[in-house]
Design a protein around this motif. Sequence first.
Motif, PDB file in Angstrom:
ATOM      1  N   THR A  21      12.744  22.791  10.167  1.00  0.00           N
ATOM      2  CA  THR A  21      11.791  23.576   9.354  1.00  0.00           C
ATOM      3  C   THR A  21      11.925  23.137   7.898  1.00  0.00           C
ATOM      4  N   PRO A  22      10.987  23.510   7.039  1.00  0.00           N
ATOM      5  CA  PRO A  22      11.116  23.137   5.615  1.00  0.00           C
ATOM      6  C   PRO A  22      12.376  23.679   4.973  1.00  0.00           C
ATOM      7  N   ASP A  23      12.875  24.823   5.476  1.00  0.00           N
ATOM      8  CA  ASP A  23      14.068  25.431   4.885  1.00  0.00           C
ATOM      9  C   ASP A  23      15.304  24.534   5.033  1.00  0.00           C
ATOM     10  N   CYS A  24      15.229  23.567   5.969  1.00  0.00           N
ATOM     11  CA  CYS A  24      16.404  22.743   6.256  1.00  0.00           C
ATOM     12  C   CYS A  24      16.738  21.797   5.104  1.00  0.00           C
ATOM     13  N   ALA A  25      15.849  21.696   4.086  1.00  0.00           N
ATOM     14  CA  ALA A  25      16.123  20.800   2.972  1.00  0.00           C
ATOM     15  C   ALA A  25      17.270  21.306   2.116  1.00  0.00           C
ATOM     16  N   ILE A  26      17.626  22.578   2.284  1.00  0.00           N
ATOM     17  CA  ILE A  26      18.792  23.110   1.566  1.00  0.00           C
ATOM     18  C   ILE A  26      19.894  23.327   2.589  1.00  0.00           C
ATOM     19  N   ARG A  27      21.118  22.907   2.229  1.00  0.00           N
ATOM     20  CA  ARG A  27      22.231  23.031   3.169  1.00  0.00           C
ATOM     21  C   ARG A  27      22.445  24.485   3.528  1.00  0.00           C
ATOM     22  N   PRO A  28      22.295  24.858   4.811  1.00  0.00           N
ATOM     23  CA  PRO A  28      22.439  26.279   5.173  1.00  0.00           C
ATOM     24  C   PRO A  28      23.905  26.690   5.211  1.00  0.00           C
ATOM     25  N   PRO A  29      24.216  27.920   4.784  1.00  0.00           N
ATOM     26  CA  PRO A  29      25.594  28.412   4.903  1.00  0.00           C
ATOM     27  C   PRO A  29      25.853  28.879   6.329  1.00  0.00           C
ATOM     28  N   MET A  30      27.115  29.177   6.624  1.00  0.00           N
ATOM     29  CA  MET A  30      27.450  29.697   7.951  1.00  0.00           C
ATOM     30  C   MET A  30      26.927  31.116   8.067  1.00  0.00           C
ATOM     31  N   ARG A  31      26.254  31.373   9.143  1.00  0.00           N
ATOM     32  CA  ARG A  31      25.857  32.760   9.338  1.00  0.00           C
ATOM     33  C   ARG A  31      25.988  33.141  10.815  1.00  0.00           C
ATOM     34  N   GLY A  32      25.891  34.443  11.066  1.00  0.00           N
ATOM     35  CA  GLY A  32      26.034  34.923  12.432  1.00  0.00           C
ATOM     36  C   GLY A  32      26.839  36.202  12.429  1.00  0.00           C
ATOM     37  N   GLU A  33      27.065  36.749  13.644  1.00  0.00           N
ATOM     38  CA  GLU A  33      27.788  38.010  13.731  1.00  0.00           C
ATOM     39  C   GLU A  33      29.174  37.770  14.300  1.00  0.00           C
TER      40      GLU A  33
ATOM     41  N   ALA B  93      32.796  36.575  15.120  1.00  0.00           N
ATOM     42  CA  ALA B  93      33.501  35.316  14.986  1.00  0.00           C
ATOM     43  C   ALA B  93      32.600  34.122  15.262  1.00  0.00           C
ATOM     44  N   HIS B  94      31.525  34.341  15.956  1.00  0.00           N
ATOM     45  CA  HIS B  94      30.661  33.237  16.345  1.00  0.00           C
ATOM     46  C   HIS B  94      29.599  32.987  15.271  1.00  0.00           C
ATOM     47  N   ARG B  95      29.727  31.873  14.553  1.00  0.00           N
ATOM     48  CA  ARG B  95      28.828  31.605  13.438  1.00  0.00           C
ATOM     49  C   ARG B  95      28.357  30.164  13.501  1.00  0.00           C
ATOM     50  N   ALA B  96      27.205  29.905  12.906  1.00  0.00           N
ATOM     51  CA  ALA B  96      26.697  28.541  12.860  1.00  0.00           C
ATOM     52  C   ALA B  96      25.990  28.302  11.539  1.00  0.00           C
ATOM     53  N   ALA B  97      25.953  27.071  11.110  1.00  0.00           N
ATOM     54  CA  ALA B  97      25.285  26.717   9.871  1.00  0.00           C
ATOM     55  C   ALA B  97      23.890  26.232  10.180  1.00  0.00           C
ATOM     56  N   CYS B  98      22.974  27.196  10.445  1.00  0.00           N
ATOM     57  CA  CYS B  98      21.612  26.812  10.784  1.00  0.00           C
ATOM     58  C   CYS B  98      20.661  27.911  10.323  1.00  0.00           C
ATOM     59  N   VAL B  99      19.500  27.495   9.836  1.00  0.00           N
ATOM     60  CA  VAL B  99      18.527  28.497   9.350  1.00  0.00           C
ATOM     61  C   VAL B  99      17.959  29.325  10.475  1.00  0.00           C
ATOM     62  N   LEU B 100      18.059  28.834  11.709  1.00  0.00           N
ATOM     63  CA  LEU B 100      17.479  29.553  12.835  1.00  0.00           C
ATOM     64  C   LEU B 100      18.323  30.746  13.255  1.00  0.00           C
ATOM     65  N   VAL B 101      19.602  30.755  12.832  1.00  0.00           N
ATOM     66  CA  VAL B 101      20.483  31.855  13.220  1.00  0.00           C
ATOM     67  C   VAL B 101      20.082  33.095  12.432  1.00  0.00           C
ATOM     68  N   PRO B 102      19.863  34.198  13.113  1.00  0.00           N
ATOM     69  CA  PRO B 102      19.433  35.404  12.396  1.00  0.00           C
ATOM     70  C   PRO B 102      20.520  35.918  11.436  1.00  0.00           C
TER      71      PRO B 102
END
Lengths: 326, 315, 320
Positions: free
Chosen positions: B292-304, B306-315
């Motif tokens: 997506t266009p948002d991917c041009a900025i390095r995404p931080p780790m997110r998630g709920e 212990a399970h986290r991922a560095a992706c804009v698709l993660v809510p």
Amino acid sequence: MKGVASRLGQMVLVLFGISVLVFAVFFATPGSDPSVRIAGRGASPEVIERVRHAYGFDRPLPMRYLTMMDHLFISRNLTSYVNHGQNVVSEVFAAAPVTLSLVLWAALFWVAGALVFGLIGAAFQGEWIDRLVSLLALIGLSIPVFWLGEMVNLVSESRFHDSWLFSWVPPLGYVPFMTSPLGWAKALILPAMTLAVAFIGLYSRVLRTDLLTAMQDDALRTARAKGVGPWRLWFCHALRLSGLSALSLFGLDFAQLLGGGALLIEVVFALPGVGHLTYQGLSTLDLPLIMATVLYAAFFVVIANALIDGLYRLLDPRMGRGSHDG
Amino acid sequence: MTGEALLSVSDLRLQHRQAGILLDGVSLTVKRGQILGVVGESGSGKSLTGLSVLGLQPQGQLSGTLRFDGEDLTRFSSRDWRRFRGRRAAMIFQDPMTAFLPVRRIGPQIVEQIRVHTALSHQAARERVVSLLGRMGVPSPEQTAQRFPHELSGGLRQRAMIAMALSCDPELLIADEPTTALDVTVQTQILTLLKEIGAREASVMLITHDMGVVAQSCTDVAVLYAGVVIETGPVAEVLQAPLHPYTKALLRAIPPMTGSRPERLPVIDGVPPSPDTRPVGCVFAPRCPQVTPDCAIRPPMRGEGAHRAACVLVP
Amino acid sequence: MIFSATGRFLYRRKSAAAALGMLLLLILCALAAPLYAENVGVDPMESSLAGTVLRDGKRVDIMQPNDNPLHLGLSPIGPSWRWGAYALGADSQGRDIAARLLYGARASLLIAFSAACLCLVMATFCGLLAGYCGGWIDIIISRALDILWAVPVYLFAISLSVVTVGHDLSFGPFHVQPDSLLLPIGIIALIYVPYAARPIRARTRSLSSAGFVLAARGLGASSLRIVFREILPLLAETVLVLSPLIMALCLLAESALSFLSLGVQAPAASWGSLIHDGEGLIYSRPVVAIAPGVAIILTVLALNALGDAAQAELRARGRR
């Protein structure tokens, strides 16, 4: 056992080849007739013919080869062409301790020097001290040893002999160990150092390269991960891993020096060793004398090589111990 | 004891003068009693991360924080490092053949490590080595200690390697591809051993390229891609419900254990970026099917949790 | 293409450029030897014990009374800082050291260069034959080289020189003058053949099992064609890199032989024989021995530096 036997067989073959080669060089070089040489320049054909018969040069070559080998190694009574009655073989053995002492001293200096300079070069890789050491090593490799000997003599015997640094230097010559151990050491230190210079240059370069290669080795990474300190790392690990290739080189050079490679140094410093004996033979064209020294030298190199090979197998467990179970 | 963070790496970056950016912000945590699998392709920086924890990374600019049990590793002097390595954190390497010094017997090499770090006598150290080897499942440990590395089988060598790593009771064991050079049956044995160690003796950081190994023996996993940790979490959660497109693709690329074999395994188009051409934004964006266009900025780790991922698709 | 590659190599490695410059300078000096001798008016071969030389505006004897308290004996004139005849002094025969040094450079460099070329040609032949053919040819050549290798190099050279140098030799229809330079050249080339042949053989072996050689063979190329078109061009690199090092060794061997009066025969000079001449004067006129020694060191140092740089370049290329 089979490996040992085949190696022994190869060694015997090489020794035989060397003896034939050396014999051929001295007595069968086309166009060079030893009888003419012994009879002297401008001798009449009759004289040359008499000499040829008296020395047995008119017999077939294989016969002469066998006789010569018998005189050299079995009956050991080869006599000089120049000083009649002088036993060449015993002369060689009498001169051997001088050469042995000289080469042992030289080996001491050259191993120590190579270790120091090789370790410095490797530890300070790329820094100015490494460049300096490399340059010094290159210069050491480039100096003709006999010239360096002359210069050492010039400085220690003449120009600065009266200074505190060189006042201990004895006049040129050799003192047997049995006569005076101190005199023996004094007489040999400078010649041995001179002899060692080129080898320090060579070996420090080899050692530096090997050490740097070893430092890239996985085993050295393990050692670092173990928490081993820098001294242990260099001496117990890197040196242990890389010293072996330098060792086989060392054996070869050591044997070559013992076998007469130190001739030039012995001449310059007037040490009556095997090399000096050869030199005397040169000036009087005493073929049996030269041949004896060359042949003993070559044999010595071959045997020393075999010994080093064995030592190498002992020190490097990876080699030739496939069937080991202990 | 479980739960307390033993090693925490955050935003670790390593720039090499010739090779370029090797690590581009690695963050991960090893808790006590955990077996953390660090998984990634070759060149993703997983081995470098392991080496950095011991201060053995290649020369280069290192930034970020490395905390071990409250201590800041980036401030260590070479003397501190020497006391740390082998004593508090130890490492085992991929190829046990080359990792041992080939010209010395196994026993003395382990004794050396013990004697470097403890005041044990030579005799005591030797006894300790024999008991360690025995504990690692080495048959006739006394004779084995007298052998040269090349005289042992690959599995035994790796056991000896693990024995050496554990010889000073480290709190963290870093295992860099410990089973890659071994036969499949031996692999399983070594992994079982590591699992036991993780449960009893030390936390383990298991570096591997093999998701199967992770599934088999780890409690947690960190997925590395192009010098960046893109997903972390407990193994079960990550395997069952991967969040990051890369992890998803990676898991799809493993042939299924049951059912019919697919005609072709799905592959990820393109190649990982080389160290000198890292994208500014999300490192996986050039190959990502869901970019997506948002991917041009390095995404931080997110998630709920212990399970986290560095992706804009993660809510 | 070769020129641009050489140019880039010299540009990248300054030490090689400096070494090459030094060598060219030495060769120029050697070429200029007659120019110098004519210019200052000395004969480098003829002894002139009764001669005189103009120094500081005065005519002085070349052989001067010794400066020891009793003024016993004569010693040759020493060096002076002025340009002109006997700038470096005279030897025991009253000959100009500087002129002899220049003429000696001709002999030394010529022998070293020719011996190195001859040695490399022989070594390439042996190495190529052994490496490419393998089997019993390889065994025979390798064993023969082992045998040569076992005889200490200088001793071997000395032995060969003793039986050949200084005697009238006839090889069938060929007659070799006793003072011919061919003898030292041939002898020195021969003793270093094993040294050069080993790396060449190893390289040939690795090349002849390389994919493109197998491909050529698969296409039905003859052995000769493979050797000349596929292997030799790549082998040339190894030989070229080896050549400065071999030449350095040859120069040192030549100086040693001449020092023992077994190389260049008097009255001709080479650097080694000049050191021999200087040996007798070492305490009174050390310059006679020092000057040729320095010349040897400079030359060998330049050759070694060049060889080192070439080897480093080859290694770096292999890595790339």
